[in-house]
Design an enzyme around this catalytic site. Structure first.
Site, PDB file in Angstrom:
ATOM      1  N   GLY A  35     -18.603  24.114  40.063  1.00 10.12           N
ATOM      2  CA  GLY A  35     -17.348  24.736  40.498  1.00 10.12           C
ATOM      3  C   GLY A  35     -16.128  24.087  39.874  1.00 10.12           C
ATOM      4  N   THR A  57     -13.610  26.372  37.543  1.00  9.60           N
ATOM      5  CA  THR A  57     -12.556  27.348  37.234  1.00  9.60           C
ATOM      6  C   THR A  57     -11.858  27.856  38.501  1.00  9.60           C
ATOM      7  OG1 THR A  57     -13.886  28.028  35.346  1.00  9.60           O
ATOM      8  CG2 THR A  57     -12.091  29.498  35.978  1.00  9.60           C
ATOM      9  N   THR A  82      -8.037  27.915  32.048  1.00  9.16           N
ATOM     10  CA  THR A  82      -8.638  26.834  31.271  1.00  9.16           C
ATOM     11  C   THR A  82      -7.902  25.508  31.462  1.00  9.16           C
ATOM     12  OG1 THR A  82      -8.998  28.577  29.637  1.00  9.16           O
ATOM     13  CG2 THR A  82      -9.583  26.366  28.979  1.00  9.16           C
ATOM     14  N   GLU A 132     -23.288  21.006  29.065  1.00  9.82           N
ATOM     15  CA  GLU A 132     -23.213  22.464  29.232  1.00  9.82           C
ATOM     16  C   GLU A 132     -22.983  23.174  27.903  1.00  9.82           C
ATOM     17  OE1 GLU A 132     -19.482  23.822  30.963  1.00  9.82           O
ATOM     18  OE2 GLU A 132     -20.577  25.182  32.266  1.00  9.82           O
TER      19      GLU A 132
HETATM   20  C1  LIG Z   1     -19.667  35.498  33.851  1.00  8.95           C
HETATM   21  C2  LIG Z   1     -18.888  34.229  33.958  1.00  8.95           C
HETATM   22  C3  LIG Z   1     -19.492  33.107  34.490  1.00  8.95           C
HETATM   23  C4  LIG Z   1     -18.786  31.916  34.645  1.00  8.95           C
HETATM   24  N1  LIG Z   1     -19.361  30.856  35.300  1.00  8.95           N
HETATM   25  C5  LIG Z   1     -18.599  29.763  35.612  1.00  8.95           C
HETATM   26  C6  LIG Z   1     -19.119  28.725  36.438  1.00  8.95           C
HETATM   27  O1  LIG Z   1     -20.290  28.766  36.865  1.00  8.95           O
HETATM   28  N2  LIG Z   1     -18.312  27.695  36.774  1.00  8.95           N
HETATM   29  C7  LIG Z   1     -17.019  27.614  36.345  1.00  8.95           C
HETATM   30  O2  LIG Z   1     -16.342  26.647  36.698  1.00  8.95           O
HETATM   31  N3  LIG Z   1     -16.481  28.597  35.563  1.00  8.95           N
HETATM   32  C8  LIG Z   1     -17.243  29.663  35.191  1.00  8.95           C
HETATM   33  N4  LIG Z   1     -16.718  30.680  34.417  1.00  8.95           N
HETATM   34  C9  LIG Z   1     -15.318  30.592  34.002  1.00  8.95           C
HETATM   35  C10 LIG Z   1     -15.135  30.382  32.512  1.00  8.95           C
HETATM   36  O3  LIG Z   1     -15.452  29.040  32.186  1.00  8.95           O
HETATM   37  C11 LIG Z   1     -13.707  30.774  32.186  1.00  8.95           C
HETATM   38  O4  LIG Z   1     -13.593  32.177  32.332  1.00  8.95           O
HETATM   39  C12 LIG Z   1     -13.306  30.355  30.810  1.00  8.95           C
HETATM   40  O5  LIG Z   1     -13.252  28.950  30.716  1.00  8.95           O
HETATM   41  C13 LIG Z   1     -11.938  30.932  30.430  1.00  8.95           C
HETATM   42  O6  LIG Z   1     -11.015  30.661  31.458  1.00  8.95           O
HETATM   43  P1  LIG Z   1     -10.128  31.850  32.058  1.00  8.95           P
HETATM   44  O7  LIG Z   1     -11.009  32.977  32.348  1.00  8.95           O
HETATM   45  O8  LIG Z   1      -9.300  31.307  33.141  1.00  8.95           O
HETATM   46  O9  LIG Z   1      -9.217  32.263  30.841  1.00  8.95           O
HETATM   47  P2  LIG Z   1      -7.730  31.788  30.542  1.00  8.95           P
HETATM   48  O10 LIG Z   1      -7.643  30.290  30.536  1.00  8.95           O
HETATM   49  O11 LIG Z   1      -6.802  32.545  31.398  1.00  8.95           O
HETATM   50  O12 LIG Z   1      -7.574  32.293  29.042  1.00  8.95           O
HETATM   51  C14 LIG Z   1      -7.506  33.691  28.717  1.00  8.95           C
HETATM   52  C15 LIG Z   1      -7.482  33.835  27.207  1.00  8.95           C
HETATM   53  O13 LIG Z   1      -6.338  33.199  26.667  1.00  8.95           O
HETATM   54  C16 LIG Z   1      -6.687  32.250  25.690  1.00  8.95           C
HETATM   55  N5  LIG Z   1      -5.795  31.076  25.819  1.00  8.95           N
HETATM   56  C17 LIG Z   1      -5.403  30.463  26.967  1.00  8.95           C
HETATM   57  N6  LIG Z   1      -4.593  29.428  26.679  1.00  8.95           N
HETATM   58  C18 LIG Z   1      -4.490  29.374  25.326  1.00  8.95           C
HETATM   59  C19 LIG Z   1      -3.791  28.532  24.418  1.00  8.95           C
HETATM   60  N7  LIG Z   1      -3.051  27.504  24.847  1.00  8.95           N
HETATM   61  N8  LIG Z   1      -3.904  28.784  23.111  1.00  8.95           N
HETATM   62  C20 LIG Z   1      -4.651  29.815  22.655  1.00  8.95           C
HETATM   63  N9  LIG Z   1      -5.339  30.658  23.468  1.00  8.95           N
HETATM   64  C21 LIG Z   1      -5.250  30.439  24.783  1.00  8.95           C
HETATM   65  C22 LIG Z   1      -8.133  31.867  25.982  1.00  8.95           C
HETATM   66  O14 LIG Z   1      -8.779  31.482  24.800  1.00  8.95           O
HETATM   67  C23 LIG Z   1      -8.684  33.161  26.550  1.00  8.95           C
HETATM   68  O15 LIG Z   1      -9.198  33.964  25.501  1.00  8.95           O
HETATM   69  C24 LIG Z   1     -17.431  31.844  34.198  1.00  8.95           C
HETATM   70  C25 LIG Z   1     -16.846  32.971  33.601  1.00  8.95           C
HETATM   71  C26 LIG Z   1     -17.544  34.152  33.493  1.00  8.95           C
HETATM   72  C27 LIG Z   1     -16.853  35.349  32.906  1.00  8.95           C
END
Ligand SMILES: Cc1cc2nc3c(=O)[nH]c(=O)nc-3n(C[C@H](O)[C@H](O)[C@H](O)COP(=O)(O)OP(=O)(O)OC[C@H]3O[C@@H](n4cnc5c(N)ncnc54)[C@H](O)[C@@H]3O)c2cc1C
Length: 385
Positions: A121, A123, A129, A243
């Protein structure tokens, strides 16, 4: 295939086990959005999910590359290790930073298949991110931490007994470094659900059993703190490197599945009186996918080797995951193209694997963030955030 196969006996055995769970098994689960309980049980019963657990705790004490070989074979067989890969990588945090008492308490039960450690856990909806901005807090109250907040996309939470959870124990603004003040708790979800933890499933474009979590005064015993309070980011990084390496290995397995499928079809399918694979316009993309995949596989091996030496190979783990996920996505695209209309039909499994492998350019970390890490940490370019 020219590449060297490490752990050939394990690979053959995993491949044999996977052959009992053919495309139809995964297709049906995909249609009904169900968890592959039987498959995960079979992997557990055969000890594959506990390979990283030291022998003294009932596991087989194998290095990370053995876990990578297992997950690669699962993907290569057409299955989806996303249902259970977390048991291996969350182990990175517990094995490196858990106390002896925690290891004694949990590892033998995990190794015996009595406890599932499948949830990680990190995100949150508002921080994305930018992990240092997580808002889920844990406040000390006597012998407990009281946890409040929200997580999103936490996969397999409904199919796990334990969760490695990242929380803030000191506000970011009170810390010298933004990565300070976070801590890792091992949450026993059997006690937590209904007592401060609510789990809601999130339906996604592939069958991934992901969820959102709400914490409302959830009490977690202080003895479940992994590592040192406030230094949890370092603990979680070790889990994250594992991971990324293991997911990279899964992408290599996916890529090899797509490439084999493409090459077989291109050899057999005749149009205009000859195999389509005789046309260089068809064979070159498949050959390119093979080249990309084998190069990415070398980086996965390199990252795993460094991890096994006890290092923290952030750059290599990230680069491996980026190269491997790009190789699998390119191979997926070629596979659909090579199959023409048939690539879109359910019965070929290509469209399912296409959806499944797409995830790994976003999770567990997106390609942009990897490039940003490499630019600033490896090339000393200025930080953009
Ligand atoms: C099916 C699925 C399973 C998952 N399982 C887990 C889990 O078990 N545990 C867990 O903790 N998380 C999990 N995740 C979360 C996953 O790790 C995140 O979705 C991923 O790290 C991206 O974070 P975000 O979705 O908040 O995207 P955001 O951080 O909002 O980013 C959105 C987009 O903007 C881009 N971006 C953001 N900031 C910048 C920057 N400064 N420069 C350039 N580009 C940027 C990113 O590259 C991305 O393409 C899961 C996600 C999915 C979809």
């Amino acid at each position: 295939m020219a590449y060297e196969r490490d752990y050939p006996e394990i690979r053959d055995a995993v491949s044999k086990l996977c052959s009992q769970y053919p495309g139809e098994y995964w297709r049906e689960l995909d249609r009904s959005n169900s968890y592959p309980s039987e498959f995960v049980k079979a992997l557990n019963d055969n000890g594959y999910l506990s390979v990283l657990i030291p022998e003294e705790y009932g596991g087989s004490g194998l290095p990370l590359s053995a876990a990578a070989a297992i997950l690669e074979e699962v993907q290569r067989s057409g299955g989806n290790g996303g249902a259970c890969h977390a048991q291996m990588y969350t182990m990175g945090t517990l094995l490196r930073h858990g106390s002896d008492a925690q290891k004694q308490k949990y590892l033998p039960q995990i190794a015996a298949g009595e406890l599932r450690l499948q949830a990680f856990g990190v995100t949150e909806p508002s921080s994305g991110t930018d992990t240092t901005r997580i808002r889920t807090t844990a406040v000390r109250d006597g012998d407990d931490y009281v946890v409040n907040g929200q997580k999103v996309f936490i996969s397999r939470a409904e199919h796990s007994d334990l969760m490695v959870l990242l929380v803030r124990t000191t506000p970011r603004e009170d810390c010298a470094k933004r990565t300070d003040g976070m801590s890792v708790l091992l949450v026993d979800m059997r006690d937590a659900v209904g007592n401060g933890l609510t789990i809601n499933p999130i339906k996604t474009m592939m069958n991934h059993a992901t969820t959102e979590l709400f914490f409302d005064n959830l009490r977690v015993p202080v003895e479940n703190l992994i590592g040192v309070e406030g230094k949890g980011f370092g603990c979680i990084i070790d889990g994250m490197n594992a991971e990324r390496i293991l997911i990279a290995a899964e992408c290599i397995g996916d890529a090899r599945w797509f490439i084999e499928k493409s090459a077989n079809y291109a050899r057999d399918r005749e149009v205009f009186g000859r195999p389509i694979g005789q046309n260089q316009g068809v064979q070159f993309p498949i050959a390119r996918n093979h080249v990309q995949t084998e190069a990415a596989a070398l980086m996965v091996h390199q990252a795993a080797a460094l991890y096994e030496q006890g290092k923290r190979p952030g750059a290599e783990a990230n680069m491996a995951k980026m190269l491997a996920s790009e190789a699998s996505w390119a191979a997926a695209d070629t596979c659909i193209q090579t199959h023409g209309g048939f690539g879109f039909t359910e019965e070929y499994d290509i469209e399912r694997k296409f959806r499944e492998t797409r995830l790994y350019q976003v999770a567990p970390i997106s390609t942009n963030l990897i490039l940003s890490f490499v630019a600033t940490n490896e090339l000393d370019l200025p930080r953009s955030f």
